[in-house]
Design a protein around this motif. Structure first.
Motif, PDB file in Angstrom:
ATOM      1  N   LEU A 166      63.316  32.016  44.619  1.00  0.00           N
ATOM      2  CA  LEU A 166      61.982  31.454  44.403  1.00  0.00           C
ATOM      3  C   LEU A 166      60.917  32.534  44.565  1.00  0.00           C
ATOM      4  CD1 LEU A 166      60.322  28.866  43.906  1.00  0.00           C
ATOM      5  CD2 LEU A 166      60.243  28.560  46.384  1.00  0.00           C
ATOM      6  N   LEU A 167      61.028  33.326  45.609  1.00  0.00           N
ATOM      7  CA  LEU A 167      60.067  34.393  45.859  1.00  0.00           C
ATOM      8  C   LEU A 167      60.147  35.474  44.783  1.00  0.00           C
ATOM      9  CD1 LEU A 167      57.990  35.743  47.716  1.00  0.00           C
ATOM     10  CD2 LEU A 167      59.891  36.732  49.003  1.00  0.00           C
ATOM     11  N   MET A 168      61.354  35.879  44.443  1.00  0.00           N
ATOM     12  CA  MET A 168      61.559  36.952  43.478  1.00  0.00           C
ATOM     13  C   MET A 168      60.987  36.607  42.105  1.00  0.00           C
ATOM     14  SD  MET A 168      65.218  38.572  42.248  1.00  0.00           S
ATOM     15  CE  MET A 168      65.785  38.627  43.960  1.00  0.00           C
ATOM     16  N   PHE A 169      61.312  35.421  41.612  1.00  0.00           N
ATOM     17  CA  PHE A 169      60.861  35.052  40.270  1.00  0.00           C
ATOM     18  C   PHE A 169      59.380  34.695  40.235  1.00  0.00           C
ATOM     19  CE2 PHE A 169      65.344  35.051  39.480  1.00  0.00           C
ATOM     20  CZ  PHE A 169      65.474  35.285  38.110  1.00  0.00           C
ATOM     21  N   ALA A 170      58.842  34.201  41.356  1.00  0.00           N
ATOM     22  CA  ALA A 170      57.400  33.957  41.418  1.00  0.00           C
ATOM     23  C   ALA A 170      56.637  35.282  41.378  1.00  0.00           C
ATOM     24  CB  ALA A 170      57.047  33.169  42.680  1.00  0.00           C
ATOM     25  N   LEU A 171      57.124  36.275  42.104  1.00  0.00           N
ATOM     26  CA  LEU A 171      56.501  37.598  42.085  1.00  0.00           C
ATOM     27  C   LEU A 171      56.587  38.219  40.693  1.00  0.00           C
ATOM     28  CD1 LEU A 171      57.869  38.977  45.479  1.00  0.00           C
ATOM     29  CD2 LEU A 171      55.463  38.528  44.937  1.00  0.00           C
ATOM     30  N   TRP A 172      57.701  38.016  40.012  1.00  0.00           N
ATOM     31  CA  TRP A 172      57.871  38.560  38.658  1.00  0.00           C
ATOM     32  C   TRP A 172      56.846  37.969  37.696  1.00  0.00           C
ATOM     33  CZ3 TRP A 172      58.848  35.909  34.141  1.00  0.00           C
ATOM     34  CH2 TRP A 172      59.152  36.689  33.018  1.00  0.00           C
ATOM     35  N   GLN A 173      56.529  36.687  37.867  1.00  0.00           N
ATOM     36  CA  GLN A 173      55.612  36.003  36.957  1.00  0.00           C
ATOM     37  C   GLN A 173      54.228  36.645  36.927  1.00  0.00           C
ATOM     38  OE1 GLN A 173      55.852  33.111  35.019  1.00  0.00           O
ATOM     39  NE2 GLN A 173      58.033  32.823  35.385  1.00  0.00           N
ATOM     40  N   MET A 174      53.765  37.145  38.061  1.00  0.00           N
ATOM     41  CA  MET A 174      52.375  37.570  38.171  1.00  0.00           C
ATOM     42  C   MET A 174      52.049  38.788  37.297  1.00  0.00           C
ATOM     43  SD  MET A 174      51.142  35.192  39.906  1.00  0.00           S
ATOM     44  CE  MET A 174      49.500  35.850  40.215  1.00  0.00           C
ATOM     45  N   GLY A 211      51.103  45.867  43.303  1.00  0.00           N
ATOM     46  CA  GLY A 211      51.545  45.218  44.535  1.00  0.00           C
ATOM     47  C   GLY A 211      52.615  44.170  44.294  1.00  0.00           C
ATOM     48  N   TYR A 212      52.428  43.392  43.252  1.00  0.00           N
ATOM     49  CA  TYR A 212      53.414  42.354  42.933  1.00  0.00           C
ATOM     50  C   TYR A 212      54.755  42.967  42.512  1.00  0.00           C
ATOM     51  CZ  TYR A 212      50.075  38.471  43.155  1.00  0.00           C
ATOM     52  OH  TYR A 212      49.179  37.524  43.582  1.00  0.00           O
ATOM     53  N   VAL A 213      54.704  44.016  41.688  1.00  0.00           N
ATOM     54  CA  VAL A 213      55.951  44.638  41.240  1.00  0.00           C
ATOM     55  C   VAL A 213      56.664  45.312  42.412  1.00  0.00           C
ATOM     56  CG1 VAL A 213      56.972  46.390  39.735  1.00  0.00           C
ATOM     57  CG2 VAL A 213      55.136  44.934  38.879  1.00  0.00           C
ATOM     58  N   ALA A 214      55.897  45.934  43.311  1.00  0.00           N
ATOM     59  CA  ALA A 214      56.499  46.545  44.494  1.00  0.00           C
ATOM     60  C   ALA A 214      57.167  45.482  45.367  1.00  0.00           C
ATOM     61  CB  ALA A 214      55.435  47.300  45.293  1.00  0.00           C
ATOM     62  N   PHE A 216      58.212  42.515  44.356  1.00  0.00           N
ATOM     63  CA  PHE A 216      59.364  42.020  43.594  1.00  0.00           C
ATOM     64  C   PHE A 216      60.565  42.941  43.777  1.00  0.00           C
ATOM     65  CE2 PHE A 216      61.781  42.802  39.689  1.00  0.00           C
ATOM     66  CZ  PHE A 216      62.381  41.571  39.495  1.00  0.00           C
ATOM     67  N   THR A 217      60.355  44.233  43.622  1.00  0.00           N
ATOM     68  CA  THR A 217      61.448  45.197  43.744  1.00  0.00           C
ATOM     69  C   THR A 217      62.038  45.185  45.151  1.00  0.00           C
ATOM     70  OG1 THR A 217      60.356  46.575  42.075  1.00  0.00           O
ATOM     71  CG2 THR A 217      62.103  47.605  43.366  1.00  0.00           C
ATOM     72  N   ALA A 218      61.177  44.983  46.146  1.00  0.00           N
ATOM     73  CA  ALA A 218      61.646  44.952  47.535  1.00  0.00           C
ATOM     74  C   ALA A 218      62.509  43.729  47.820  1.00  0.00           C
ATOM     75  CB  ALA A 218      60.447  44.982  48.481  1.00  0.00           C
ATOM     76  N   THR A 219      62.318  42.638  47.056  1.00  0.00           N
ATOM     77  CA  THR A 219      63.133  41.434  47.284  1.00  0.00           C
ATOM     78  C   THR A 219      64.519  41.533  46.649  1.00  0.00           C
ATOM     79  OG1 THR A 219      62.307  40.281  45.305  1.00  0.00           O
ATOM     80  CG2 THR A 219      61.071  39.971  47.363  1.00  0.00           C
ATOM     81  N   ILE A 220      64.686  42.435  45.706  1.00  0.00           N
ATOM     82  CA  ILE A 220      65.957  42.511  44.973  1.00  0.00           C
ATOM     83  C   ILE A 220      67.162  42.719  45.888  1.00  0.00           C
ATOM     84  CG2 ILE A 220      67.274  43.932  43.329  1.00  0.00           C
ATOM     85  CD1 ILE A 220      64.689  44.224  41.707  1.00  0.00           C
ATOM     86  N   PRO A 221      67.105  43.648  46.866  1.00  0.00           N
ATOM     87  CA  PRO A 221      68.299  43.870  47.701  1.00  0.00           C
ATOM     88  C   PRO A 221      68.623  42.745  48.668  1.00  0.00           C
ATOM     89  CG  PRO A 221      66.786  45.762  47.770  1.00  0.00           C
ATOM     90  CD  PRO A 221      66.044  44.614  47.164  1.00  0.00           C
ATOM     91  N   ILE A 222      67.719  41.794  48.867  1.00  0.00           N
ATOM     92  CA  ILE A 222      67.925  40.772  49.889  1.00  0.00           C
ATOM     93  C   ILE A 222      69.198  39.967  49.634  1.00  0.00           C
ATOM     94  CG2 ILE A 222      66.990  38.652  50.900  1.00  0.00           C
ATOM     95  CD1 ILE A 222      64.202  39.800  50.509  1.00  0.00           C
ATOM     96  N   LEU A 223      69.440  39.605  48.375  1.00  0.00           N
ATOM     97  CA  LEU A 223      70.637  38.820  48.061  1.00  0.00           C
ATOM     98  C   LEU A 223      71.911  39.562  48.446  1.00  0.00           C
ATOM     99  CD1 LEU A 223      69.681  37.330  44.567  1.00  0.00           C
ATOM    100  CD2 LEU A 223      69.845  36.104  46.738  1.00  0.00           C
ATOM    101  N   THR A 224      71.909  40.880  48.281  1.00  0.00           N
ATOM    102  CA  THR A 224      73.075  41.678  48.663  1.00  0.00           C
ATOM    103  C   THR A 224      73.163  41.834  50.172  1.00  0.00           C
ATOM    104  OG1 THR A 224      73.002  42.895  46.576  1.00  0.00           O
ATOM    105  CG2 THR A 224      74.230  43.906  48.384  1.00  0.00           C
ATOM    106  N   LEU A 225      72.025  42.096  50.815  1.00  0.00           N
ATOM    107  CA  LEU A 225      72.010  42.277  52.267  1.00  0.00           C
ATOM    108  C   LEU A 225      72.470  41.017  52.997  1.00  0.00           C
ATOM    109  CD1 LEU A 225      68.644  44.237  52.668  1.00  0.00           C
ATOM    110  CD2 LEU A 225      70.966  45.142  52.896  1.00  0.00           C
ATOM    111  N   VAL A 271      63.435  43.296  32.457  1.00  0.00           N
ATOM    112  CA  VAL A 271      63.743  43.120  33.878  1.00  0.00           C
ATOM    113  C   VAL A 271      64.438  41.788  34.130  1.00  0.00           C
ATOM    114  CG1 VAL A 271      62.699  42.718  36.151  1.00  0.00           C
ATOM    115  CG2 VAL A 271      61.944  44.647  34.763  1.00  0.00           C
ATOM    116  N   VAL A 272      63.886  40.718  33.589  1.00  0.00           N
ATOM    117  CA  VAL A 272      64.453  39.400  33.860  1.00  0.00           C
ATOM    118  C   VAL A 272      65.802  39.218  33.159  1.00  0.00           C
ATOM    119  CG1 VAL A 272      63.474  37.976  31.990  1.00  0.00           C
ATOM    120  CG2 VAL A 272      63.659  37.041  34.298  1.00  0.00           C
TER     121      VAL A 272
END
Length: 286
Positions: A166-174, A211-214, A216-225, A271-272
């Motif tokens: 939810l957070l990742m795709f919301a950030l991508w939208q902006m 800021g939004y792209v940064a 977004f990119t920071a949320t990407i590893p969360i699923l793996t972590l 990206v998406v």
């Protein structure tokens, strides 16, 4: 004869969200993919989003007539009666939500898709789009809902992975939406739509986008972590996220803002696509 009805449903938006709900569904499948259920979930979300898009066309037909990119929409050109369009909204919406419950036998994904529908039609389209620079932020919630619905439909729970999606795709939208607002600035001015870049200016919008792209990119590893996805997901997703971030920073030095904004927009599509493909591969290889 069928083309006006197809245009009413915004097939490009439906197709993009269909890909996202599939990515979320595969991610939540934990190596045991129920293919028939997945197809029904995807179809149900597609029907519901088609309903929302048709509703958006009904609400926006006055301002659509003022913008170059939307003035040929079927309701603007009176190719479809408004009463027929309203019937289509109801039929598709009820069919989609009913199919989603039948496919999952769960209230959770139904509640999520209804929340996304309400955010898009009830708050963004009918209230905030014409009045507030923060309308895009509210609209991002609905745009982020399909992968979450897909994930929860297969996993049966709303957990840390669902929150991350939810957070990742919301950030991508902006930044995706702000880029459109920059290279389609004339349309937004013609319709008096108070999008952030038009009101605050492009330099401020660029800072927001970075800021939004940064984030977004920071949320990407969360699923793996957190153990929900492997390197099959992480490597391509993080690589394309960093590429997008680098392109975003180039906006501070560009001499052609419109060209740069188009690159940001096209890159957001890439990206998406990569992100959803990575989630699908993760589901297939668990």
């Amino acid at each position: 004869m069928y083309r006006p009805y197809l245009k009413l449903l915004k097939p490009g938006i439906v197709a993009g969200n269909l890909f996202s709900v599939t990515g979320g569904y595969f991610l939540g499948s934990v190596g045991s993919i129920q293919w028939t259920k997945g197809m029904l979930v995807s179809m149900s979300v597609a029907l519901t989003i088609s309903s929302a898009c048709a509703a958006n066309n009904i609400f926006d037909r006055d301002i659509d007539a003022l913008m170059a990119r939307t003035r040929d929409r079927p309701l603007v050109r009176s190719e479809i009666p408004v009463t027929v369009a309203k019937a289509i909204v109801l039929i598709l919406g009820i069919s989609g939500i009913s199919m989603l419950y039948a496919a999952t036998e769960q209230y959770l994904p139904v509640a999520l898709i209804l929340l996304g529908y309400l955010a898009y039609v009830g708050f963004y389209t009918s209230l905030l789009k014409r009045k507030s620079i923060h309308g895009t932020l509210v609209g991002s919630l609905s745009g982020a809902m399909p992968p979450v619905v897909g994930y929860c439909s297969s996993s049966g729970q709303f957990d840390a992975a669902a929150v991350t999606l939810l957070l990742m795709f919301a950030l991508w939208q902006m930044p995706h939406s702000y880029a459109i607002a920059i290279f389609r600035a004339a349309d937004y001015r013609a319709a008096s739509i108070p999008v952030y870049p038009a009101v605050k200016g492009w330099p401020a919008a660029k800072r927001q986008m970075a800021g939004y792209v940064a984030a977004f990119t920071a949320t990407i590893p969360i699923l793996t972590l957190l153990g929900y996805a492997s390197a099959i997901y992480l490597v391509p997703s993080l690589a394309i996220g960093l590429y997008w971030l680098n392109l975003c920073f180039q906006g501070f030095h560009t001499t052609n803002d419109v060209q740069w904004a188009r690159k940001i927009f096209l890159s957001s599509i890439a990206v998406v696509v990569v992100l959803n493909m990575a989630m699908i591969l993760t589901g297939l290889n668990k």
